[in-house]
Design an enzyme around this catalytic site. Structure first.
Site, short mmCIF file in Angstrom:
data_model
loop_
_atom_site.label_atom_id
_atom_site.label_comp_id
_atom_site.label_asym_id
_atom_site.label_seq_id
_atom_site.Cartn_x
_atom_site.Cartn_y
_atom_site.Cartn_z
N SER A 150 77.99 27.61 64.20
CA SER A 150 77.63 27.85 65.59
C SER A 150 78.89 28.29 66.30
O SER A 150 80.01 28.03 65.84
CB SER A 150 77.10 26.56 66.23
OG SER A 150 77.03 26.66 67.64
N TYR A 180 77.96 17.40 68.43
CA TYR A 180 77.57 18.67 67.80
C TYR A 180 78.79 19.58 67.65
O TYR A 180 79.00 20.18 66.59
CB TYR A 180 76.50 19.35 68.65
CG TYR A 180 75.94 20.62 68.07
CD1 TYR A 180 75.06 20.58 66.99
CD2 TYR A 180 76.26 21.86 68.60
CE1 TYR A 180 74.52 21.75 66.46
CE2 TYR A 180 75.73 23.03 68.08
CZ TYR A 180 74.86 22.96 67.01
OH TYR A 180 74.33 24.13 66.49
#
Length: 252
Positions: free
Chosen positions: A136, A149
């Site tokens: 990501s 995250y």
């Protein structure tokens, strides 16, 4: 280079994983997808004769081992492993519980390691293979309210670089694809959290997330799949250790 014939895609029942599985299958590769929801896997499997679904939990080493044994016995060793399974929550760091922290790292980081570990020795022995982590932009920069995250995805990028260094002379390439916000169910969940916590409308929430991309739009799953497909091609045999941002210029 011997043709790559068999791929594993975790989290293959929806979103980016589904798009990657279909792209690989369309390219003539047998694809094993895994996830925890059998119905989702079956729906993707129905879209291509080359796709096979197995229920597995990437956070459980025994579950991953059983997945490898069953799938490789039926269709041969994995030439491509795409560690895509992931999850995300949202909260200020001081409100993140230890349970939430550990779960986020277990799925996104430990799960990625357990996904690729069984393939490493065999790929090195055969002197070819493709390992691709779907990370990501959160693995390349920081975002507020998603500390676990961000930490996990930074860990995935670090893991990728370590494995690329270890395997540079083996013919095995190791890379990461780092998309920004992608139009998936996970995005919808993020939008709903914003709506619930801020009182903004769904349209306003989506607009705020899209604005992180300089192109002012969401990335589409097929764009991520195209990057993965290229990394699996012979043309990308010299590309290793790279974190490729698919983000409209948000980061690099």
């Amino acid at each position: 280079m011997t043709p790559l014939r068999h791929a594993l895609v975790t989290g293959g029942g929806s979103g980016v994983g589904r798009a990657i599985a279909l792209a690989l299958a369309d390219d003539g590769i047998d694809v094993t997808i895994c996830g925890r929801r059998e119905a989702q896997l079956a729906a993707v499997k129905a879209e291509s004769d080359r796709i096979h679904g197995i229920v597995a939990d990437v956070t459980d080493e025994e579950s991953v081992a059983a997945l490898y044994e069953k799938s490789e016995t039926a269709r041969g060793p994995f030439d491509i492993v795409v560690a895509n399974a992931g999850m995300a929550g949202s909260a200020p760091a001081h409100k993140v519980s230890l349970v939430d922290w550990q779960q986020t790292l277990a799925v996104n980081l430990t799960g990625a390691f357990l996904t690729v570990k069984p393939a490493l020795a065999g790929m090195a022995k055969r002197k070819q293979g493709r390992i691709i982590f779907v990370a990501s932009t959160a693995g390349l920069k920081g975002y507020a309210y998603v500390a676990p995250y961000v930490a996990a995805k930074h860990g995935v990028v670090g893991l990728m670089r370590a494995l690329a260094a270890e395997n540079a002379r083996t013919g095995v390439t190791v890379n990461a694809v780092c998309p920004g916000f992608v139009e998936t169910d996970m995005l919808d969940e993020s939008v709903q959290r914003i709506v619930e916590k801020t009182g903004r409308s769904e349209e306003e929430a989506r607009k705020s997330l899209a604005a992180t991309n300089p192109q002012n739009r969401f990335i589409q799953p097929d764009e991520v799949a195209a990057a993965v497909l290229w990394l699996c091609s012979d043309a990308a045999r010299s590309i290793t250790g790279q974190a490729i941002s698919v983000s409209g210029g948000e980061t690099w």
